[in-house]
Write an enzyme that holds these catalytic residues in place. Structure first.
Site, PDB file in Angstrom:
ATOM      1  N   ASP A  49       0.830  -1.224   0.000  1.00 26.24           N
ATOM      2  CA  ASP A  49       0.000   0.000   0.000  1.00 26.24           C
ATOM      3  C   ASP A  49       0.855   1.261   0.000  1.00 26.24           C
ATOM      4  O   ASP A  49       0.612   2.180  -0.774  1.00 26.24           O
ATOM      5  CB  ASP A  49      -1.053  -0.002   1.117  1.00 26.24           C
ATOM      6  CG  ASP A  49      -0.515  -0.170   2.520  1.00 26.24           C
ATOM      7  OD1 ASP A  49       0.694  -0.460   2.683  1.00 26.24           O
ATOM      8  OD2 ASP A  49      -1.307  -0.002   3.473  1.00 26.24           O
ATOM      9  N   SER A  80     -11.653   2.813  28.287  1.00 26.50           N
ATOM     10  CA  SER A  80     -11.584   1.555  27.539  1.00 26.50           C
ATOM     11  C   SER A  80     -11.849   0.395  28.479  1.00 26.50           C
ATOM     12  O   SER A  80     -11.444   0.436  29.645  1.00 26.50           O
ATOM     13  CB  SER A  80     -10.194   1.392  26.918  1.00 26.50           C
ATOM     14  OG  SER A  80      -9.987   0.052  26.528  1.00 26.50           O
ATOM     15  N   ALA A 141      -2.054  -7.729  16.782  1.00 25.67           N
ATOM     16  CA  ALA A 141      -1.861  -9.057  16.204  1.00 25.67           C
ATOM     17  C   ALA A 141      -1.891  -9.031  14.679  1.00 25.67           C
ATOM     18  O   ALA A 141      -1.941 -10.069  14.042  1.00 25.67           O
ATOM     19  CB  ALA A 141      -2.939 -10.004  16.725  1.00 25.67           C
ATOM     20  N   LEU A 143      -4.307  -7.572  12.882  1.00 25.67           N
ATOM     21  CA  LEU A 143      -5.687  -7.558  12.384  1.00 25.67           C
ATOM     22  C   LEU A 143      -6.266  -6.146  12.424  1.00 25.67           C
ATOM     23  O   LEU A 143      -7.463  -5.944  12.378  1.00 25.67           O
ATOM     24  CB  LEU A 143      -6.552  -8.535  13.192  1.00 25.67           C
ATOM     25  CG  LEU A 143      -6.076  -9.980  13.123  1.00 25.67           C
ATOM     26  CD1 LEU A 143      -6.935 -10.877  14.012  1.00 25.67           C
ATOM     27  CD2 LEU A 143      -6.094 -10.512  11.689  1.00 25.67           C
ATOM     28  N   SER A 145      -6.300  -3.588  14.745  1.00 24.90           N
ATOM     29  CA  SER A 145      -7.082  -3.029  15.855  1.00 24.90           C
ATOM     30  C   SER A 145      -6.968  -1.510  15.864  1.00 24.90           C
ATOM     31  O   SER A 145      -7.915  -0.812  16.200  1.00 24.90           O
ATOM     32  CB  SER A 145      -6.631  -3.622  17.188  1.00 24.90           C
ATOM     33  OG  SER A 145      -5.243  -3.458  17.358  1.00 24.90           O
ATOM     34  N   ASP A 190      -5.499  -0.277   5.561  1.00 29.12           N
ATOM     35  CA  ASP A 190      -6.305  -0.707   6.709  1.00 29.12           C
ATOM     36  C   ASP A 190      -7.595   0.103   6.863  1.00 29.12           C
ATOM     37  O   ASP A 190      -8.679  -0.487   6.948  1.00 29.12           O
ATOM     38  CB  ASP A 190      -5.470  -0.666   7.999  1.00 29.12           C
ATOM     39  CG  ASP A 190      -4.258  -1.568   7.907  1.00 29.12           C
ATOM     40  OD1 ASP A 190      -4.196  -2.391   6.976  1.00 29.12           O
ATOM     41  OD2 ASP A 190      -3.373  -1.454   8.766  1.00 29.12           O
TER      42      ASP A 190
HETATM   43  C1  GLA Z   1       0.372  -2.627   8.381  1.00 25.93           C
HETATM   44  C2  GLA Z   1       0.068  -1.236   7.836  1.00 25.93           C
HETATM   45  C3  GLA Z   1      -0.595  -1.322   6.460  1.00 25.93           C
HETATM   46  C4  GLA Z   1       0.208  -2.223   5.524  1.00 25.93           C
HETATM   47  C5  GLA Z   1       0.538  -3.544   6.176  1.00 25.93           C
HETATM   48  C6  GLA Z   1       1.477  -4.401   5.350  1.00 25.93           C
HETATM   49  O1  GLA Z   1      -0.824  -3.295   8.650  1.00 25.93           O
HETATM   50  O2  GLA Z   1      -0.779  -0.542   8.725  1.00 25.93           O
HETATM   51  O3  GLA Z   1      -0.757  -0.023   5.941  1.00 25.93           O
HETATM   52  O4  GLA Z   1       1.367  -1.549   5.091  1.00 25.93           O
HETATM   53  O5  GLA Z   1       1.141  -3.361   7.456  1.00 25.93           O
HETATM   54  O6  GLA Z   1       0.866  -4.861   4.195  1.00 25.93           O
END
Ligand code: GLA
Length: 405
Positions: A49, A80, A141, A143, A145, A190
């Protein structure tokens, strides 16, 4: 991953979150509004990205819950469920410095939203809010967050304050908060994967021009399984920023041989091969990953659209090997999870997901084979590492929304 409720049992999570809000803040249950924003798993296009390449992630049915209730004053009170220390401040005195805790993410977004409001809707009067964050996504992890909190905050506050940001504006508020305030030079994948999610589809996102489309995925034929190594390498954010800088350096060195190129993604594999000797070896390995991964991601897209799951999975495993050898963002635990998965019948392919340096792997599998694959990977991991990793099947998700109204 060790939760008392099933991951996608949204009504139960919503009730639990509302009750937690009332325990924390007391007062009237009327006026409490609930929101959810998913996490994401990236399937294709690793570390592309921020190099302007294509990526193919999907949102997952796990994420961040927010409960909000307006206050009579102009105080924002953030708490939180995962941390006993919250933060209170006046809307007119939002912290200017990060404090190194989870609140940096929502504070960064609030700064973005207030700047947007000052410019676009200066006549509006904003009320204070009590806000409780929580979630069912493992933190740190791979994912996402952090993007889940940021997009969730942008969405929920835009709704509650009636600001009317478009979805793209919400996504960019989340992104600018992470880059500008939190200080991680993350790419656009993300927040887009979360903000633009559509159930039953992967997101195809071209990170050069930020165009996207939804590609159907048949969950009756293909399961997305995530295995959590439970290990997070220290300094992962620093290592991530280092990769971003190395790719920028590699591009600077290569662009004189590819005058049309605007980003590293534009450098053709042949151009790279002809000039790789001019790059310092580490930079050459980073660029090698990027140019090959761009090609692989386009091929993976074709395989997905053709329904060729074996070929699709093969690209995924090839991505892992390149992230391991050329990009050097894997770990022994992630390699073990991948190798254990791909030796099973019915597993099409596997790779680390997210930035790497620990966290999770993802694997694509024939749904009928999933129980046997999970069992094998858990046993092999336990035999070598001494404990059983969490492994779960994820469904897609529809993106940020109001829940439990
Ligand atoms: C992290 C970053 C994303 C991307 C991934 C690797 O999750 O936040 O922008 O660069 O690593 O693909």
């Amino acid at each position: 991953m060790g939760h008392e409720r099933s991951p996608s049992d949204e009504p139960a999570w919503a009730t639990h979150h509302r009750n937690s809000f009332l325990q924390r803040f007391g007062g009237d249950p009327e006026g409490v509004r609930l929101f959810f924003a998913p996490g994401r798993v990236n399937l294709f296009g690793g570390h592309l990205d921020y190099n302007g390449g294509p990526v193919m992630p999907t949102a997952i049915d796990r994420g961040t819950f927010l409960a909000l209730r307006p206050r009579p004053d102009r105080v924002l009170h953030l708490e939180s469920r995962m941390d006993s220390q919250g933060l209170r401040f006046d809307i007119d005195r939002v912290p200017r410095e990060r404090c190194g805790r989870w609140v940096d993410y929502p504070v960064g977004v609030i700064r973005e939203l207030l700047a947007w409001q000052a410019e676009r809707r200066p006549e509006m009067h904003l009320q204070g809010l009590d806000i409780l964050f929580g979630g069912n996504l493992p933190v740190g992890a791979g994912l996402s967050s952090s993007a889940s909190i940021c997009v969730g905050t942008a969405f929920a506050l835009s709704e509650v304050w009636d600001l009317g940001l478009s979805r793209r504006e919400q996504v960019h508020s989340a992104l600018d908060a992470e880059r500008g305030f939190v200080g991680v030079q993350c790419g656009i994948m993300d927040p887009y994967a979360i903000g633009m999610a559509k159930p039953g589809h992967l997101l195809w996102l071209d990170c050069k021009d930020q165009s996207y489309e939804h590609l159907p995925i048949d969950f009756d034929r293909l399961s997305i399984v995530v295995a959590n190594s439970g290990v997070q390498r220290e300094l992962a954010a620093g290592e991530f920023n280092k990769r971003v800088a190395q790719c920028a350096q590699a591009f600077q060195a290569l662009r004189r041989y590819a005058p049309e190129a605007q980003v590293l993604r534009d450098v053709a594999p042949e151009t790279f091969e002809s000039h790789r000797v001019r790059l310092e070896p580490t930079l050459a390995r980073r660029a090698q990953h990027v140019v090959n991964e761009v090609e692989r991601t386009f091929l993976a897209r074709e395989a997905l659209l053709r329904g060729d799951l074996e070929e699709l999975g093969g690209f995924m495993t090839a991505t892992h090997r390149s992230l391991r050898d050329n990009f050097e963002v894997s770990s022994p635990e992630l390699d073990l999870l991948v190798e254990a998965a791909i030796e099973c019948d019915g597993c099409y392919g596997s790779r680390l997901t997210g930035a790497g340096f620990g966290g999770c792997t993802v694997l694509l599998a024939d749904p009928a084979s999933v129980p046997a694959i999970v069992e094998h990977v858990r046993q092999r991991y336990a035999a070598e590492k001494g404990w059983h990793p969490d492994i779960e099947v994820f469904q897609g998700d529809e993106g940020p929304r109001t829940i439990g109204a």
